[in-house]
Design a protein around this motif. Structure first.
Motif, PDB file in Angstrom:
ATOM      1  N   ILE A 270       0.875  -1.163   0.202  1.00 34.14           N
ATOM      2  CA  ILE A 270      -0.186   0.010   0.025  1.00 34.14           C
ATOM      3  C   ILE A 270       0.929   1.253  -0.203  1.00 34.14           C
ATOM      4  N   SER A 271       2.191   1.031  -0.298  1.00 34.91           N
ATOM      5  CA  SER A 271       3.025   2.316  -0.387  1.00 34.91           C
ATOM      6  C   SER A 271       2.654   3.408  -1.215  1.00 34.91           C
ATOM      7  N   GLU A 272       2.271   2.996  -2.340  1.00 36.49           N
ATOM      8  CA  GLU A 272       2.002   3.947  -3.273  1.00 36.49           C
ATOM      9  C   GLU A 272       0.391   4.048  -3.489  1.00 36.49           C
ATOM     10  N   LEU A 273      -0.367   3.735  -2.647  1.00 39.44           N
ATOM     11  CA  LEU A 273      -1.903   3.953  -2.484  1.00 39.44           C
ATOM     12  C   LEU A 273      -2.380   5.226  -2.471  1.00 39.44           C
ATOM     13  N   GLU A 274      -3.173   5.747  -3.214  1.00 44.37           N
ATOM     14  CA  GLU A 274      -3.683   6.982  -3.147  1.00 44.37           C
ATOM     15  C   GLU A 274      -5.124   6.861  -2.578  1.00 44.37           C
ATOM     16  N   PRO A 275      -5.776   7.803  -2.358  1.00 46.21           N
ATOM     17  CA  PRO A 275      -7.097   7.749  -1.377  1.00 46.21           C
ATOM     18  C   PRO A 275      -8.165   6.864  -2.575  1.00 46.21           C
ATOM     19  N   GLN A 276      -8.951   5.953  -1.973  1.00 46.13           N
ATOM     20  CA  GLN A 276      -9.589   5.010  -2.686  1.00 46.13           C
ATOM     21  C   GLN A 276     -11.072   5.566  -2.580  1.00 46.13           C
TER      22      GLN A 276
END
Length: 427
Positions: A270-276
């Protein structure tokens, strides 16, 4: 404690202990229940069924009834339901009856020290799976099943197969555990884990605070899970010790074996996860915020058993501080419990919410149910920290609901459209 074989998951061990013998996935078993819960919406049907089979509950110390769905009562019907539950609680002399706005059942039970690792907890609410955050096996059931537990303290399960869901990486400032679980649901699907034990693990989970863990296990049901569960971490044990007065060594902690057998395994970085954002009208219709930025909203809601905790209110406070809500938007905020509400007052959060133009409501399920408050009319759109967005969930069947974390809801309320928190901070 029974002797386990060396390839068992945490859920299989808990159910084996409750069944007093080793169990395997697919097996139908009877178990002793450690605790059972119902709320103002589900207690009366359970009570009526119970009264047909028994006169006295099996253990008044192991039953909780909590008013949270329609508190205060908003219709004659809900008032009648609450009267039935009050009379039952008095007659049975229940030790855990909460009817004065203490908060949402799934927040109140852990706060009151009624949840511990290794327990089997059953509730007349689908989001009972929340308590898996504390290393308990917890799941929702219908009124008839609850009535039998009231009477006997026992119930039956088919032992679920387990999914291993490993999460690693560090979240960005714009994201939270809500984004993690939405991303997972988007990948696995709303029916992809039906009747599975969803076991969350990995470095991210090991380091996560109690609030974040509760958010993730809470939404295991949104992909069909029988239960969501995690091995207790140090944050969890500290919380439980403070609430129960017990030393961590006194808890019955179960852990999955290194070579546990899982039906499926999933891995998320989830390091590069943007808001979902979960888009209408299915929770697994998940898109990154960059794909929906600019979508008009009429209402925002921060609260529910998923994201009404102090950490969520803090996230909203930091976005709203010194800002005013857009004139076309109504922002509703409902803390998940009275304890959280009082802490938020002391920290200045509530005062800021009011100054920004938000409507602050009493602790409870509120707008999440689409009938108590914050109802949407035809053609309106809401962005919400709740856990469900199917058609008609928050009002008219022709309204729409987007799901997100609290930071995104607050940022969107300031703009009048779905907006990233980072864009607010840059202004």
């Amino acid at each position: 404690m029974i002797a386990f074989c060396d390839t068992m998951t945490i859920t299989e061990k808990i159910l084996s202990e409750a069944n007093k013998k080793v169990v395997k996935p697919g097996e139908i078993i009877e178990v002793d229940v450690d605790f059972v819960m119902s709320h103002d919406g589900t207690s009366p049907p359970a009570i009526r069924s119970f009264e047909k089979i028994a006169d006295k509950v099996w253990d008044r110390e192991k039953i909780a009834i909590i008013f949270d769905h329609n508190i205060p009562a908003n219709t004659i019907g809900s008032a009648e339901f609450q009267k039935v539950a009050r009379n039952f609680s008095k007659k049975q002399k229940l030790s855990h009856f909460y009817s004065h706005g203490e908060g949402i059942c799934h927040q109140v039970l852990p706060e009151k020290g009624l949840v511990e690792p290794g327990m089997v907890i059953v509730g007349a609410d689908s989001h009972t799976c929340t308590y898996g955050a504390f290393g308990a096996f917890s799941t929702g059931m219908g009124a008839t099943d609850i009535a039998m537990i009231y009477a006997t303290g026992k119930t039956w399960f088919m032992v679920p197969e387990s999914f291993k869901i490993e999460i690693n990486g560090k979240l960005s400032n714009d994201t939270s555990s809500k984004d993690i679980i939405l991303n997972i649901i988007g990948k696995i699907g709303s029916e992809g884990a039906t009747y599975k034990s969803c076991e969350f693990c990995g470095k991210t989970v090991e380091e996560m605070d109690v609030s974040g863990r509760m958010t993730i296990t809470n939404m295991a049901i949104e992909m069909g899970g029988k239960n969501g569960i995690m091995e207790p971490n140090q944050n969890t044990l500290k919380f439980l010790s403070e609430r129960t007065g017990k030393n961590p060594s006194e808890f019955k902690i179960f852990k999955s074996d290194h070579d546990s057998q899982y039906e499926k395994e999933f891995y998320f970085d989830i390091s590069e996860l943007e808001p979902q954002i979960s888009c209408p009208n299915d929770v697994d219709n998940v898109k990154p915020i960059s794909k929906v930025t600019g979508t008009h909203i009429d209402q925002g809601f921060i609260g529910s058993c998923t994201n009404g905790r102090l950490e969520d209110l803090k996230d909203a406070y930091e976005i709203l501080k010194g800002n005013e809500i857009h004139s076309d938007v109504r922002l509703i905020i409902a803390p998940a419990s009275a304890e959280i509400y009082k802490k938020a007052i002391d920290l200045g959060y509530i005062n800021q919410f009011i100054e920004s133009g938000a409507i602050v409501c009493n602790p409870g399920c509120g707008p999440c149910l689409g009938g108590h408050m914050g109802v949407l009319t035809k053609g309106e759109t809401s962005i919400s920290t709740t856990n469900r967005n199917f058609k008609g969930r928050m009002g008219d069947s022709e309204s729409e609901v987007y799901l997100s974390n609290a930071k995104v809801v607050a940022a969107s309320a300031l703009k009048g459209y779905i907006e990233s928190p980072s864009d607010i901070r840059l202004e």
